[in-house]
Design a protein around this motif. Structure first.
Motif, short mmCIF file in Angstrom:
data_model
loop_
_atom_site.label_atom_id
_atom_site.label_comp_id
_atom_site.label_asym_id
_atom_site.label_seq_id
_atom_site.Cartn_x
_atom_site.Cartn_y
_atom_site.Cartn_z
N GLU A 75 -12.36 -5.73 1.39
CA GLU A 75 -11.35 -6.58 2.01
C GLU A 75 -10.18 -6.75 1.04
O GLU A 75 -10.35 -7.32 -0.03
N SER A 76 -9.03 -6.19 1.40
CA SER A 76 -7.80 -6.32 0.60
C SER A 76 -7.99 -5.86 -0.84
O SER A 76 -7.61 -6.56 -1.78
N CYS A 77 -8.59 -4.70 -1.01
CA CYS A 77 -8.85 -4.17 -2.35
C CYS A 77 -7.85 -3.08 -2.71
O CYS A 77 -7.34 -2.39 -1.84
N ALA A 78 -7.60 -2.93 -4.00
CA ALA A 78 -6.83 -1.81 -4.53
C ALA A 78 -7.86 -0.78 -5.01
O ALA A 78 -8.57 -1.01 -5.97
N MET A 79 -7.95 0.33 -4.29
CA MET A 79 -9.03 1.28 -4.52
C MET A 79 -8.82 2.17 -5.74
O MET A 79 -9.73 2.82 -6.19
N GLY A 80 -7.63 2.21 -6.29
CA GLY A 80 -7.36 3.02 -7.46
C GLY A 80 -5.93 3.51 -7.44
O GLY A 80 -5.23 3.34 -6.45
N THR A 81 -5.51 4.10 -8.54
CA THR A 81 -4.15 4.63 -8.59
C THR A 81 -4.22 6.14 -8.69
O THR A 81 -4.87 6.69 -9.56
N ALA A 82 -3.57 6.77 -7.77
CA ALA A 82 -3.48 8.23 -7.74
C ALA A 82 -2.32 8.57 -6.81
O ALA A 82 -2.03 7.83 -5.87
N SER A 83 -1.68 9.71 -7.07
CA SER A 83 -0.59 10.10 -6.18
C SER A 83 -1.13 10.50 -4.81
O SER A 83 -0.47 10.34 -3.80
N PHE A 109 -16.62 -6.59 -1.29
CA PHE A 109 -15.59 -6.54 -2.32
C PHE A 109 -14.35 -7.20 -1.73
O PHE A 109 -13.78 -6.68 -0.77
N ILE A 110 -13.96 -8.34 -2.28
CA ILE A 110 -12.84 -9.11 -1.76
C ILE A 110 -11.74 -9.16 -2.82
O ILE A 110 -11.97 -9.68 -3.92
N GLN A 111 -10.60 -8.60 -2.50
CA GLN A 111 -9.44 -8.57 -3.39
C GLN A 111 -9.79 -8.04 -4.78
O GLN A 111 -9.36 -8.56 -5.79
N CYS A 112 -10.59 -6.98 -4.81
CA CYS A 112 -10.97 -6.36 -6.08
C CYS A 112 -10.05 -5.19 -6.39
O CYS A 112 -9.39 -4.65 -5.51
N ARG A 113 -10.05 -4.81 -7.64
CA ARG A 113 -9.28 -3.66 -8.10
C ARG A 113 -10.26 -2.68 -8.72
O ARG A 113 -11.06 -3.05 -9.59
N PHE A 114 -10.23 -1.43 -8.26
CA PHE A 114 -11.12 -0.40 -8.76
C PHE A 114 -10.38 0.48 -9.76
O PHE A 114 -9.25 0.90 -9.51
N VAL A 115 -11.03 0.76 -10.89
CA VAL A 115 -10.44 1.58 -11.94
C VAL A 115 -11.42 2.70 -12.27
O VAL A 115 -12.56 2.44 -12.66
N GLN A 116 -10.98 3.94 -12.10
CA GLN A 116 -11.79 5.12 -12.40
C GLN A 116 -13.10 5.15 -11.59
O GLN A 116 -14.17 5.46 -12.12
N VAL A 117 -13.01 4.77 -10.32
CA VAL A 117 -14.16 4.80 -9.42
C VAL A 117 -13.83 5.71 -8.25
O VAL A 117 -12.79 5.56 -7.61
N GLY A 118 -14.73 6.66 -7.97
CA GLY A 118 -14.63 7.49 -6.79
C GLY A 118 -15.60 6.96 -5.75
O GLY A 118 -16.48 6.15 -6.05
N PHE A 119 -15.45 7.42 -4.52
CA PHE A 119 -16.26 6.89 -3.42
C PHE A 119 -16.85 8.04 -2.61
O PHE A 119 -16.17 9.03 -2.34
N THR A 120 -18.09 7.87 -2.19
CA THR A 120 -18.74 8.84 -1.32
C THR A 120 -19.56 8.09 -0.29
O THR A 120 -19.88 6.92 -0.46
#
Length: 147
Positions: A75-83, A109-120
């Protein structure tokens, strides 16, 4: 009068006691969570995936690949930074189990920020994540005033 305060197990190291306390927690708020450590503590406790946790306003740190399982929501998360945000998504090639990933079931996950995490996860989940995450360049372009 009796003392009802639980006493630490003298055979348990401080590190093991801290790991067990981490596994027992169900909520995390405004803190950094190192996902590999959280996973290892659960594995040491005999739990092969992380279940039933709520993370609010946390930084979820890798390096890690998270297997998003049943009941897990963002919910309202920043999943990571990538172009290209699709670089954070991994499609499994096998039909049943995945190895080398951190399973998350029934987690929020509520308003969390993910750093160097991939998802599957399932094809449906990956499609939903891809559709719900705008590429960074798309966000920047939409925030510029139009002439």
């Amino acid at each position: 009068m009796t003392d009802e305060t639980p006493r630490p197990d003298p055979t348990m190291s401080a590190e093991e006691a801290a790991g067990r306390a981490l596994v027992a927690r169900t909520t995390f708020a405004k803190e950094a969570v190192w996902l590999p450590s959280l996973a290892v503590q659960h594995w040491n406790a005999g739990q092969m995936f992380i279940d039933g946790k709520t993370f609010t306003d946390c930084v979820i740190e890798g390096p890690a690949v998270m297997a998003v399982m049943n009941g897990t929501v963002f919910e309202s998360c920043a999943m990571g930074t990538a172009s290209d945000m699709r670089t954070l998504l991994y499609r499994p090639l096998g039909e049943t189990k995945m190895a080398g990933v951190i399973g998350m079931s029934n987690c929020r996950f509520i308003q969390c920020r993910f750093v160097q995490v991939g998802f599957t996860g399932t094809d449906q989940l990956l499609d939903e994540l891809e559709a719900g995450i705008k590429p960074r360049s798309g966000i920047e372009a939409s925030s510029e005033p139009s002439a």
